[in-house]
Scaffold this motif. Structure first.
Motif, mmCIF file in Angstrom:
data_model
loop_
_atom_site.group_PDB
_atom_site.id
_atom_site.type_symbol
_atom_site.label_atom_id
_atom_site.label_comp_id
_atom_site.label_asym_id
_atom_site.label_seq_id
_atom_site.Cartn_x
_atom_site.Cartn_y
_atom_site.Cartn_z
ATOM 1 N N GLU A 64 0.786 -1.188 -0.064
ATOM 2 C CA GLU A 64 -0.047 -0.025 -0.193
ATOM 3 C C GLU A 64 0.713 1.077 0.046
ATOM 4 O OE1 GLU A 64 -0.657 -2.823 1.748
ATOM 5 O OE2 GLU A 64 -2.455 -3.228 0.641
ATOM 6 N N GLN A 65 2.085 1.205 0.466
ATOM 7 C CA GLN A 65 2.988 2.335 0.686
ATOM 8 C C GLN A 65 3.293 2.893 -0.882
ATOM 9 O OE1 GLN A 65 3.819 3.653 3.671
ATOM 10 N NE2 GLN A 65 2.470 2.391 4.315
ATOM 11 N N PHE A 66 3.227 2.004 -1.914
ATOM 12 C CA PHE A 66 3.716 2.472 -3.162
ATOM 13 C C PHE A 66 2.515 2.565 -4.164
ATOM 14 C CE2 PHE A 66 6.502 -0.273 -1.120
ATOM 15 C CZ PHE A 66 7.921 0.834 -1.049
ATOM 16 N N ILE A 67 1.113 2.691 -3.467
ATOM 17 C CA ILE A 67 -0.138 2.804 -4.692
ATOM 18 C C ILE A 67 -0.201 4.478 -4.469
ATOM 19 C CG2 ILE A 67 -2.579 2.729 -4.509
ATOM 20 C CD1 ILE A 67 -1.152 -0.002 -4.843
ATOM 21 N N GLN A 68 -0.193 4.828 -5.970
ATOM 22 C CA GLN A 68 -0.101 6.154 -6.320
ATOM 23 C C GLN A 68 -1.797 6.872 -6.210
ATOM 24 O OE1 GLN A 68 2.895 7.033 -9.486
ATOM 25 N NE2 GLN A 68 1.895 4.957 -10.105
ATOM 26 N N PRO A 69 -1.986 8.110 -6.144
ATOM 27 C CA PRO A 69 -3.256 8.815 -6.111
ATOM 28 C C PRO A 69 -4.348 8.149 -7.061
ATOM 29 C CG PRO A 69 -1.627 10.259 -6.072
ATOM 30 C CD PRO A 69 -0.814 9.180 -6.239
ATOM 31 N N ASP A 70 -3.839 7.790 -8.456
ATOM 32 C CA ASP A 70 -4.782 7.158 -9.292
ATOM 33 C C ASP A 70 -4.984 5.790 -9.117
ATOM 34 O OD1 ASP A 70 -2.211 6.107 -10.069
ATOM 35 O OD2 ASP A 70 -2.055 7.143 -12.166
ATOM 36 N N GLY A 71 -4.487 5.055 -8.034
ATOM 37 C CA GLY A 71 -4.604 3.941 -7.777
ATOM 38 C C GLY A 71 -3.608 2.749 -8.307
ATOM 39 N N THR A 72 -2.879 3.274 -9.003
ATOM 40 C CA THR A 72 -1.909 2.369 -9.861
ATOM 41 C C THR A 72 -0.691 2.143 -8.941
ATOM 42 O OG1 THR A 72 -0.698 4.089 -11.094
ATOM 43 C CG2 THR A 72 -2.567 3.320 -12.156
ATOM 44 N N LEU A 73 -0.123 1.091 -9.088
ATOM 45 C CA LEU A 73 1.338 0.780 -8.170
ATOM 46 C C LEU A 73 2.453 1.231 -8.751
ATOM 47 C CD1 LEU A 73 2.549 -0.940 -6.023
ATOM 48 C CD2 LEU A 73 2.781 -2.618 -7.791
ATOM 49 N N SER A 74 3.125 2.122 -7.959
ATOM 50 C CA SER A 74 4.421 2.467 -8.554
ATOM 51 C C SER A 74 5.681 1.476 -8.763
ATOM 52 C CB SER A 74 5.135 3.833 -7.691
ATOM 53 O OG SER A 74 6.146 4.085 -7.886
ATOM 54 N N GLU A 75 5.647 0.954 -9.853
ATOM 55 C CA GLU A 75 6.455 -0.383 -10.035
ATOM 56 C C GLU A 75 7.840 0.118 -9.689
ATOM 57 O OE1 GLU A 75 5.519 -3.329 -11.019
ATOM 58 O OE2 GLU A 75 3.627 -3.193 -11.476
#
Length: 270
Positions: A64-75
């Motif tokens: 969850e720490q890497f979920i961006q505001p648009d809901g996508t994962l910051s790979e």
């Protein structure tokens, strides 16, 4: 005797003076295998080869720490965080296992120290030239998925954390396993040049785990070139883990600096 000239190994003739035999060069003893070596290798196999690194994602709230505001994962950040934890564990284990021989291996600089230091950028430049020739011969880009993943992380991860993992931790762990163990210690029972071949092949192959070892054969050339340079340097410097690590660190440092400074200036898609 001049300061820093090292111990006298043959009668009263200091190292490097006329009259010494070529075989009297500094040769370091990596020692025999230990339980700590076995523990570190098993940890490396579990984390990177068997995919144990993904266990980090089971930590509650980690993903969850890497979920961006648009809901996508910051790979990029997500992958980097997994690598940071994995290499932190392995670096601590490797340091515990080999800190004494690692420190002792700096003795290789007692003879022709400035020459050996100067050869580091020269060796790197030679590798770059060989790879450039391969690129021209192949008629295109030969970047592997591993290299592309690293370049992708540089757009999401700050420079200093990236340097910590990619420039210092990863090279030290890899040199400990692929040079110190597979050449330094294994050569107690197997011919050293057979060990060199094993080390080179495994070192190059390990960078394609994420693809299931599926890749264009040309993509392996840069890794084989680097592996050849480091393994030969390791043997010729008296099995110096320090020299191999510094050479690997220099290579990765240049790559990371280029990735953060020059790649963003290139046109999109290059």
């Amino acid at each position: 005797m001049a300061a820093g000239s090292g111990p006298i190994l043959q009668g009263s003739i200091p190292p490097g003076w006329p009259g010494r035999r070529p075989q009297d060069r500094i040769v370091l003893d990596p020692g025999g295998p230990t339980w700590m070596d076995l523990t570190t290798v098993l940890a490396y196999v579990l984390i990177f080869i068997l995919g144990g690194a993904v266990l980090v994602t089971l930590i509650p709230g980690f993903r969850e720490q890497f979920i961006q505001p648009d809901g996508t994962l910051s790979e990029g950040s997500f992958t980097f965080a997994i690598n940071l934890i994995s290499y932190s564990i392995l670096t601590v284990l490797a340091l515990i296992a080999c800190w004494r021989p690692f420190i002792a291996s700096f003795r290789t600089f007692r003879r022709h120290g400035w020459l050996k230091i100067g050869l580091i950028p020269a060796i790197w430049f030679t590798c770059i030239m060989v790879n450039a020739l391969v690129v021209m011969s192949a008629g295109g880009d030969i970047k592997s998925d591993n290299q592309l993943a690293i370049e992708g992380m540089t757009t999401e991860v700050a420079f200093l954390p990236m340097v910590l993992v990619t420039v210092f931790m990863a090279p030290f762990v890899e040199e400990y396993i692929f040079r110190h163990l597979l050449i330094g210690k294994l050569s107690r029972w197997v011919n050293v040049w057979v060990c060199v071949a094993i080390s080179m092949v495994l070192f190059a192959s390990i960078h394609f785990i994420s693809t299931g070892f599926t890749f264009d054969p040309v993509q392996i050339i840069p890794y084989l070139t680097l592996a050849a340079a480091i393994t030969v340097a390791y043997v010729l410097t008296g099995k110096s883990l320090a020299y191999a690590t510094i050479l690997h660190v220099f290579n990765n440092l240049v790559s990371i600096v280029v990735a953060y400074t020059l790649l963003p200036l290139l046109p999109e898609g290059m």
